[in-house]
Design a protein around this motif. Structure first.
Motif, PDB file in Angstrom:
ATOM      1  N   VAL A  84       0.833  -1.203   0.000  1.00 53.80           N
ATOM      2  CA  VAL A  84       0.000   0.000   0.000  1.00 53.80           C
ATOM      3  C   VAL A  84       0.870   1.257   0.000  1.00 53.80           C
ATOM      4  N   SER A  85       2.009   1.216   0.680  1.00 58.29           N
ATOM      5  CA  SER A  85       2.887   2.390   0.744  1.00 58.29           C
ATOM      6  C   SER A  85       3.455   2.751  -0.630  1.00 58.29           C
ATOM      7  N   GLN A  86       3.418   1.823  -1.581  1.00 58.17           N
ATOM      8  CA  GLN A  86       3.928   2.070  -2.928  1.00 58.17           C
ATOM      9  C   GLN A  86       2.812   2.387  -3.925  1.00 58.17           C
TER      10      GLN A  86
ATOM     11  N   THR B 165      -5.916  -2.671  -4.678  1.00 65.08           N
ATOM     12  CA  THR B 165      -5.589  -2.121  -5.995  1.00 65.08           C
ATOM     13  C   THR B 165      -5.661  -0.599  -5.973  1.00 65.08           C
ATOM     14  N   ASP B 166      -4.872   0.027  -6.841  1.00 67.70           N
ATOM     15  CA  ASP B 166      -4.997   1.468  -7.059  1.00 67.70           C
ATOM     16  C   ASP B 166      -5.389   1.717  -8.522  1.00 67.70           C
ATOM     17  N   GLY B 167      -5.920   0.678  -9.125  1.00 63.36           N
ATOM     18  CA  GLY B 167      -6.376   0.748 -10.514  1.00 63.36           C
ATOM     19  C   GLY B 167      -7.848   0.508 -10.612  1.00 63.36           C
ATOM     20  N   THR B 168      -8.290  -0.078 -11.718  1.00 63.08           N
ATOM     21  CA  THR B 168      -9.712  -0.293 -11.956  1.00 63.08           C
ATOM     22  C   THR B 168     -10.148  -1.735 -11.732  1.00 63.08           C
TER      23      THR B 168
ATOM     24  N   LEU C  98      -6.793   4.208  -4.245  1.00 63.02           N
ATOM     25  CA  LEU C  98      -6.606   2.921  -3.548  1.00 63.02           C
ATOM     26  C   LEU C  98      -7.939   2.349  -3.067  1.00 63.02           C
ATOM     27  N   VAL C  99      -8.127   1.062  -3.332  1.00 63.53           N
ATOM     28  CA  VAL C  99      -9.317   0.343  -2.861  1.00 63.53           C
ATOM     29  C   VAL C  99      -8.853  -0.981  -2.252  1.00 63.53           C
TER      30      VAL C  99
END
Length: 114
Positions: A51-53, A106-109, A59-60
């Protein structure tokens, strides 16, 4: 010669026992912390590092709730505490998630369904 040694040893022990009765010794316990790494705590640490990266803006975290998958958004930071991922939200509220229940971060879709 053997008799003299036994007598001297006996006298030495008797002196020690008498001294122990006269002055009691109290033991002061010192606290001991033991940290044992488990698979779950390593999993939580890995999630916190991942998560730190990631971009916190998108972010989800998806985790298994009571019979359904729940999504968490608006995350400001995460921290691993044993086998738990402690999530702090932008509002300051916190949520503790068992690392074993996390399905996807994820920090995407992406979503857990596809």
């Amino acid at each position: 010669m053997k008799t003299i040694r036994l007598v001297l040893i006996s006298l030495g022990l008797a002196g020690t026992l008498v001294g122990a009765d006269a002055e009691p010794i109290t033991a002061v316990p010192t606290p001991t912390n033991v940290v044992v790494q488990t698979t779950v705590s390593e999993l939580a640490s890995g999630y916190a590092a991942a998560v730190s990266q990631m971009s916190l803006k998108s972010l989800v975290i998806y985790f298994q709730g009571d019979g359904k998958i729940v999504s968490v958004r608006g995350i400001r930071s995460t921290k691993a505490l044993g086998g738990v991922l402690l999530v702090t939200f932008s509002s300051g509220d916190m949520l503790a998630i068992n690392a074993e229940r996390i399905v996807l971060i994820t920090d995407g879709t992406r979503s857990p369904q596809g």
